[in-house]
Design an enzyme around this catalytic site. Structure first.
Site, mmCIF file in Angstrom:
data_model
loop_
_atom_site.group_PDB
_atom_site.id
_atom_site.type_symbol
_atom_site.label_atom_id
_atom_site.label_comp_id
_atom_site.label_asym_id
_atom_site.label_seq_id
_atom_site.Cartn_x
_atom_site.Cartn_y
_atom_site.Cartn_z
ATOM 1 N N ASP A 114 -7.004 30.402 -13.912
ATOM 2 C CA ASP A 114 -6.150 29.336 -14.392
ATOM 3 C C ASP A 114 -5.888 29.519 -15.892
ATOM 4 O O ASP A 114 -6.805 29.809 -16.666
ATOM 5 C CB ASP A 114 -6.845 27.991 -14.135
ATOM 6 C CG ASP A 114 -6.030 26.813 -14.589
ATOM 7 O OD1 ASP A 114 -4.928 26.612 -14.045
ATOM 8 O OD2 ASP A 114 -6.496 26.078 -15.483
ATOM 9 N N GLU A 139 -2.952 33.572 -14.023
ATOM 10 C CA GLU A 139 -1.850 32.647 -14.247
ATOM 11 C C GLU A 139 -1.463 32.887 -15.706
ATOM 12 O O GLU A 139 -2.157 32.410 -16.614
ATOM 13 C CB GLU A 139 -2.272 31.201 -14.022
ATOM 14 C CG GLU A 139 -1.126 30.226 -14.223
ATOM 15 C CD GLU A 139 -1.566 28.774 -14.149
ATOM 16 O OE1 GLU A 139 -0.822 27.964 -13.566
ATOM 17 O OE2 GLU A 139 -2.633 28.437 -14.688
#
Length: 708
Positions: free
Chosen positions: A349, A385
């Site tokens: 993330d 990401e």
């Protein structure tokens, strides 16, 4: 206060490594990193959570406090109190009145019970976080538990699926199984529920090779959500990077997670974890003191002028991976999940944070270099990401070799193209052939592009074609949360409708988007539930909705329309697996082979002529044919059985478009996919006309016996 004092002879020196609480069969070694503490107390708790002893760790070696308890056993509950200066302006926030979770805890028991005692300063004080709170936070804190790592893995082996054959299924542990009729009530929403045959069989039937689970590390429910009767559902609020979230366990042992991994491996499925090493649940300077802040605030967090936190994550704080102790914790965590828990990869993330040095993002930064050279981490799947909210945070295509990346350029272009937006055709061709403009460097392959149309964050596939705007009212933020950049369309009615024409178009658009995903070069990622048309009623930010809005409705998935879409996805999975031209792992370059008179990829107009530059720049262009030929040497498929030619027909226009099929001497085109559902399975001669209805896609093939 402790109920009794420790006998001096009972605590031993122990070792500074490994960090955490390590049971060796005779006792437990406790080791805690803190470069700036002056004293560390180990706090033991009984089974009711009452503090029974405080033990000063006797040794300090290489910035690690440590001690050994010969009579401690698995199941022992513990935490730490760490002494040192409380000087926020200098970055120090030590407060021994606050019980702290071990960053290396393998199991965390209980939940955070929000109270003023959790904060290192006095809530409401005029000096805010410069004040000092003396209340004991232990009654409000979960506790760490010593674990016995013993587990019989038997014949478990990682599937080691090659990247070019990988198809990812993004799922939530609770959402996937909470409503599944075959999952026992006690197992619903847990790792145990993911082991049920019917769940596993469904995933495999889609052609999926890897399950990517939303965060399973121990996390905290935000107080403002609990006050509104909601809670953190997605889990991007980590407090323990080694411990599985207790909410996802039907039992009281971390062995349940291992059993799930072993079951999925036995089915040939890899397990990828969505991990959140960019920030923690402690928030900014006004947040609670739960672990890292009280252990060594200045070492773990990126600070601005000492007191305030750099917020490149948008969540209040940012872990400082330029600090050796924080970097070691993250790498130790990753290795633990690979070596001890047998996971096969990670999706990071806000991964730009992990590559941030003092001067900004650096693809050769410490963490990224550490992963690339690590003998354990370099052999598993690493997915970034590739963005954060800090300056220069958008880094799609900038991660180093060995990494794959979420490709939001694919998502946005494919959505816009099928919606009928102008000027999308040229980029569409780039995206479906692997996004070479982003990833063709350093020996990276098209598989570095993780293609997706939907993900947990945003509309589901059905909602993408059913709503013009977001409907997040149930989140309690007056619909202000969630993105407004959805590139969605409702095609005539907002939300559910009885209009047969609108519903038929929506169904076709779902098939178009799914077919584009599965038939493109790169690594496809399917959002769980999209295969059956799951809706969140227009909520595009369901992070706080742990209820039937986000749980997969397996009863609805058995209805005719949903089953038809699921069967379509299964067909796409079979086709992608069968034809290596769809996952061959090389970039198409349009190279011409004079001997064969072939290109690996040829772009054609609907009339069958080859596209020229002016056609790519036509803002109204919405239709083309893409011909892929496995006979071309540049395709890299010079093996028996590879002599196949594929033809992709794409019509994103709102009107029927007539295509003239290329002529193939002595051969016929066989229709593999037709999103209009009119001609699937038919055989059509080259040179014939194909009338593609508005907004439709078809895949045709000519197969030859290369061994004859």
């Amino acid at each position: 206060m402790p109920r009794r004092l420790i006998r001096v002879s009972r605590i031993r020196e122990g070792r500074p490594f490994p960090l955490g609480a390590t049971f060796d069969g005779l006792g437990v070694n406790f080791a805690l990193y803190s470069a700036n503490a002056t004293k560390v107390e180990l706090c033991l708790f009984d089974s009711r959570g009452r503090e029974s002893e405080r033990i000063v760790l006797p040794e300090y070696t290489d910035e690690v406090w440590h001690g050994y308890l010969p009579d401690a056993r698995p199941g022992q509950l513990y935490g730490y109190r760490v002494h040192g200066p409380y000087e926020p302006d200098a970055g120090h926030r030590f407060n021994p009145n606050k019980l702290l979770l071990d960053p290396y805890a393998k199991r965390i028991v209980g939940q955070v019970k929000w109270s003023p005692a959790l904060f290192g300063y006095v809530l409401g004080h005029r000096d805010k976080d410069l004040s000092f709170d003396r209340r004991d936070s232990a009654p409000s804190m979960p506790k760490c538990a010593v674990v016995d790592p013993a587990f019989t893995w038997g014949a478990d082996r990682p599937p080691e699926t090659p990247w070019q054959k990988t198809v990812i299924y993004e799922a939530h542990v609770r959402g996937l199984t909470m409503r599944h009729p075959a999952v026992p009530d006690a197992w619903r929403g847990t790792f145990a529920g993911l082991q049920v045959d019917e769940v596993v069989d469904h995933i495999i039937s889609l052609g999926v090779t890897a399950v990517e689970l939303l965060p399973v590390h121990a996390y905290v429910d935000d107080s403002h959500l609990l006050e509104r009767g909601l809670r953190n559902y997605w889990g991007y609020n980590t407090i323990g990077f080694f411990a599985p979230q207790a909410r996802y366990m039907a039992s009281d042992t971390v062995g349940e997670f291992k059993q799930m991994v072993a079951r999925l491996h036995r089915a040939g499925l890899e397990v990828i974890l969505d991990v959140v090493y960019n920030h923690t649940a402690e928030g900014n300077e006004l947040g609670p003191t739960l672990s890292f802040r009280g252990i060594d605030n200045r070492s773990y967090y990126r600070l601005s002028e000492g007191r305030h936190y750099i917020n490149d994550t948008g969540t209040g704080n940012t872990l400082d991976l330029t600090n050796p102790g924080a970097l070691r914790m993250v790498n130790d965590s990753l290795r633990y999940w690979v070596e001890e828990m047998h996971v096969d990869g990670f999706r990071f993330d806000l991964a730009t944070i992990l590559g941030r040095e003092r001067h900004g993002f650096d693809p050769r930064g410490g963490f990224l270099d550490a992963c690339r050279q690590d003998p354990v981490l370099s052999r598993v799947k690493l997915i970034a990401e590739p963005w954060d909210v800090g300056p220069g945070g958008y880094q799609v295509g900038s991660f180093p070799p060995g990494w794959a990346e979420w490709n939001d350029r694919f998502r946005d272009n494919v959505r816009a193209f099928w919606r009928g937006d102008e000027g999308q055709l040229a980029e569409f061709a780039t995206r479906i052939t692997g996004s070479a403009d982003l990833f063709d460097k350093g020996g990276r392959r098209p598989t570095a592009s993780v293609n997706f149309v939907t993900a947990h964050d945003g509309f589901t596939l059905r909602d993408l074609v059913s709503y013009d705007g977001k409907h997040n009212d149930s989140n309690g933020e007056e619909n202000r949360d969630g993105t407004d950049h959805n590139l969605s369309a409702n095609y005539g009615a907002e939300g559910d409708t009885d209009d047969a024409g609108i519903n038929a178009l929506r169904a076709r658009q779902q098939r178009n988007l799914l077919a584009t995903l599965f038939l493109s070069q790169g690594t496809p990622m399917l959002l769980a539930g999209d295969e059956s048309g799951r809706s969140q009623r227009g909520n595009n930010n369901a992070y706080c909705q742990d209820n039937e809005l986000t749980w997969l409705d397996w009863e609805a998935a058995n209805q005719e329309e949903a089953k038809s879409l699921t069967d379509f996805v299964r067909r796409l999975g079979e086709i992608r697996a069968r034809y290596r031209l769809l996952h061959h792992g090389r970039f198409f370059r349009g190279q011409y082979d004079e001997a064969l008179g072939l290109k690996d990829v040829t772009w054609l107009l609907p009339d069958g002529s080859e596209m020229a530059d002016e056609h790519w720049h036509d803002p109204h262009g919405r239709a083309l044919m893409m011909r892929l030929d496995g006979r071309s040497p540049s395709s890299g498929l010079n093996e028996p059985g590879s002599e196949v030619t594929l033809l992709l027909l794409v019509n994103a226009a709102a009107d029927t478009v007539g295509f003239t099929l290329p002529e193939i001497t002595g051969e016929h085109w066989r229709v593999l996919v037709d999103t209009s559902q009119a001609r699937e399975g038919q055989s059509i001669a080259g040179g014939e006309r194909w009338d593609a209805v508005d907004r439709s896609l078809a895949l045709l093939a000519v197969e030859r016996d290369a061994t004859a």
